[in-house]
Design a protein around this motif. Structure first.
Motif, PDB file in Angstrom:
ATOM      1  N   ALA A  75     -71.591   3.292 -10.558  1.00 16.63           N
ATOM      2  CA  ALA A  75     -70.776   3.043  -8.987  1.00 16.63           C
ATOM      3  C   ALA A  75     -69.428   1.788  -9.354  1.00 16.63           C
ATOM      4  O   ALA A  75     -68.348   2.103  -9.656  1.00 16.63           O
ATOM      5  N   SER A  76     -70.583   0.841 -10.364  1.00 17.91           N
ATOM      6  CA  SER A  76     -69.214  -0.335 -10.126  1.00 17.91           C
ATOM      7  C   SER A  76     -67.774   0.669 -11.151  1.00 17.91           C
ATOM      8  O   SER A  76     -67.000   0.378 -11.203  1.00 17.91           O
ATOM      9  N   LEU A  77     -68.075   1.422 -11.971  1.00 15.21           N
ATOM     10  CA  LEU A  77     -67.789   2.514 -13.388  1.00 15.21           C
ATOM     11  C   LEU A  77     -66.669   3.155 -12.480  1.00 15.21           C
ATOM     12  O   LEU A  77     -65.175   2.409 -12.567  1.00 15.21           O
ATOM     13  N   GLY A  78     -67.244   4.294 -11.432  1.00 16.24           N
ATOM     14  CA  GLY A  78     -65.750   4.484 -10.343  1.00 16.24           C
ATOM     15  C   GLY A  78     -64.696   3.470  -9.634  1.00 16.24           C
ATOM     16  O   GLY A  78     -63.843   4.403  -9.343  1.00 16.24           O
ATOM     17  N   ILE A  79     -65.960   2.556  -9.384  1.00 13.96           N
ATOM     18  CA  ILE A  79     -64.330   1.709  -8.553  1.00 13.96           C
ATOM     19  C   ILE A  79     -63.474   0.734  -9.308  1.00 13.96           C
ATOM     20  O   ILE A  79     -61.928   0.751  -9.127  1.00 13.96           O
ATOM     21  N   LEU A  80     -64.012   0.344 -10.706  1.00 14.27           N
ATOM     22  CA  LEU A  80     -63.128   0.236 -11.297  1.00 14.27           C
ATOM     23  C   LEU A  80     -62.282   1.438 -12.281  1.00 14.27           C
ATOM     24  O   LEU A  80     -60.549   0.766 -11.934  1.00 14.27           O
ATOM     25  N   ALA A  81     -62.602   2.685 -11.436  1.00 16.15           N
ATOM     26  CA  ALA A  81     -61.165   3.476 -12.418  1.00 16.15           C
ATOM     27  C   ALA A  81     -60.351   4.085 -11.290  1.00 16.15           C
ATOM     28  O   ALA A  81     -59.202   3.637 -11.360  1.00 16.15           O
ATOM     29  N   VAL A  82     -61.139   3.696 -10.014  1.00 16.92           N
ATOM     30  CA  VAL A  82     -59.814   3.654  -8.743  1.00 16.92           C
ATOM     31  C   VAL A  82     -59.291   2.526  -8.716  1.00 16.92           C
ATOM     32  O   VAL A  82     -57.718   2.936  -8.730  1.00 16.92           O
ATOM     33  N   PHE A  83     -59.326   1.348  -9.209  1.00 18.05           N
ATOM     34  CA  PHE A  83     -58.352   0.493  -9.096  1.00 18.05           C
ATOM     35  C   PHE A  83     -57.754   0.284 -10.561  1.00 18.05           C
ATOM     36  O   PHE A  83     -56.370   0.244  -9.778  1.00 18.05           O
ATOM     37  N   GLY A  84     -58.354   0.594 -11.557  1.00 20.36           N
ATOM     38  CA  GLY A  84     -57.088   1.203 -12.277  1.00 20.36           C
ATOM     39  C   GLY A  84     -56.122   2.172 -12.229  1.00 20.36           C
ATOM     40  O   GLY A  84     -54.943   1.837 -12.595  1.00 20.36           O
ATOM     41  N   VAL A  85     -56.790   3.821 -11.887  1.00 19.72           N
ATOM     42  CA  VAL A  85     -55.238   3.862 -11.124  1.00 19.72           C
ATOM     43  C   VAL A  85     -54.383   3.466 -10.475  1.00 19.72           C
ATOM     44  O   VAL A  85     -53.406   3.760 -10.274  1.00 19.72           O
ATOM     45  N   GLY A  86     -55.319   2.609  -9.173  1.00 23.26           N
ATOM     46  CA  GLY A  86     -53.969   2.463  -8.464  1.00 23.26           C
ATOM     47  C   GLY A  86     -53.741   1.231  -8.323  1.00 23.26           C
ATOM     48  O   GLY A  86     -51.843   1.047  -8.697  1.00 23.26           O
ATOM     49  N   LEU A  87     -53.744   0.598 -10.108  1.00 25.04           N
ATOM     50  CA  LEU A  87     -52.391  -0.515 -10.445  1.00 25.04           C
ATOM     51  C   LEU A  87     -51.965   0.206 -10.883  1.00 25.04           C
ATOM     52  O   LEU A  87     -50.774  -0.010 -11.750  1.00 25.04           O
ATOM     53  N   ALA A  88     -52.283   1.431 -11.668  1.00 26.01           N
ATOM     54  CA  ALA A  88     -51.604   1.923 -12.954  1.00 26.01           C
ATOM     55  C   ALA A  88     -49.965   3.125 -12.072  1.00 26.01           C
ATOM     56  O   ALA A  88     -48.713   2.506 -12.438  1.00 26.01           O
ATOM     57  N   ALA A  89     -50.047   3.078 -10.679  1.00 29.40           N
ATOM     58  CA  ALA A  89     -49.453   3.354  -9.523  1.00 29.40           C
ATOM     59  C   ALA A  89     -48.219   2.558  -9.428  1.00 29.40           C
ATOM     60  O   ALA A  89     -47.320   2.521  -9.138  1.00 29.40           O
ATOM     61  N   VAL A  90     -49.026   1.176  -8.812  1.00 28.28           N
ATOM     62  CA  VAL A  90     -48.030   0.567  -8.346  1.00 28.28           C
ATOM     63  C   VAL A  90     -47.708   0.188 -10.098  1.00 28.28           C
ATOM     64  O   VAL A  90     -46.236  -0.658  -9.812  1.00 28.28           O
ATOM     65  N   VAL A  91     -47.527   0.141 -10.584  1.00 32.34           N
ATOM     66  CA  VAL A  91     -46.962  -0.986 -12.213  1.00 32.34           C
ATOM     67  C   VAL A  91     -45.653   0.536 -12.121  1.00 32.34           C
ATOM     68  O   VAL A  91     -44.266   0.207 -12.994  1.00 32.34           O
ATOM     69  N   ALA A  92     -45.686   1.714 -12.086  1.00 37.16           N
ATOM     70  CA  ALA A  92     -45.406   2.770 -12.388  1.00 37.16           C
ATOM     71  C   ALA A  92     -44.167   2.457 -11.142  1.00 37.16           C
ATOM     72  O   ALA A  92     -43.091   2.980 -11.806  1.00 37.16           O
ATOM     73  N   VAL A  93     -44.965   2.644 -10.001  1.00 37.25           N
ATOM     74  CA  VAL A  93     -43.650   2.254  -8.902  1.00 37.25           C
ATOM     75  C   VAL A  93     -42.844   0.939  -9.198  1.00 37.25           C
ATOM     76  O   VAL A  93     -41.314   1.721  -8.951  1.00 37.25           O
ATOM     77  N   ALA A  94     -43.559   0.243  -9.575  1.00 36.04           N
ATOM     78  CA  ALA A  94     -42.809  -0.799  -9.578  1.00 36.04           C
ATOM     79  C   ALA A  94     -41.634  -0.962 -10.779  1.00 36.04           C
ATOM     80  O   ALA A  94     -40.538  -1.497 -11.114  1.00 36.04           O
ATOM     81  N   VAL A  95     -42.178  -0.658 -12.226  1.00 37.65           N
ATOM     82  CA  VAL A  95     -40.840   0.070 -13.018  1.00 37.65           C
ATOM     83  C   VAL A  95     -39.910   0.793 -12.763  1.00 37.65           C
ATOM     84  O   VAL A  95     -38.849   1.253 -13.241  1.00 37.65           O
ATOM     85  N   VAL A  96     -40.463   1.513 -12.236  1.00 42.85           N
ATOM     86  CA  VAL A  96     -39.347   3.240 -11.890  1.00 42.85           C
ATOM     87  C   VAL A  96     -38.085   2.798 -10.594  1.00 42.85           C
ATOM     88  O   VAL A  96     -37.580   2.755 -10.624  1.00 42.85           O
TER      89      VAL A  96
END
Length: 130
Positions: A75-96
């Protein structure tokens, strides 16, 4: 499960218990080896069943604890995975986003010109007497 399967499982369980009891009473005998001393006979059978049952009980407790630990871990790995995907999306938007600025200026101007008459029409309809 249908009732026939339930009856079959129950009958199989009873059969296995009867075979185990038959083997423990009339089989080749149970012996327990404790520090090199072999204990056989009724006391050996009693000790063997007691130690075997205690081992099964301990295994059940250990498996339950491991299952709870794995549930919390996944369960905690799932939460970390969702957080990681969200962080990657924010970084991608900031870069683009600096690269999309020339595209966003005409889109913003179009949105401004389209929404202004709509707001004026809405205000005109709100001011009319009913």
């Amino acid at each position: 499960m249908n009732s026939k399967a339930k009856k079959l499982i129950f009958a199989t369980l009873i059969f296995l218990l009867v075979v185990a009891a038959w083997q423990s009473m009339f089989g080749d005998g149970m012996t327990v080896n404790i520090d090199g001393d072999e204990i056989d006979g009724p006391l050996g059978a009693l000790l063997a069943v007691t130690f075997g049952g205690a081992g099964m009980l301990l295994a059940g407790v250990i498996m339950t604890c491991v299952a709870i630990f794995l549930c919390v871990l996944f369960a905690s790995l799932g939460i970390l995975a969702v957080f990681g995907v969200g962080l990657a999306a924010v970084v991608a938007v900031a870069v683009v986003s600096p690269l999309l600025l020339p595209l966003l200026i005409p889109i913003g101007l179009y949105w401004l010109f389209v929404s202004r008459p709509r707001k004026q029409r809405l205000q005109a309809t709100m001011q009319q007497a009913v």
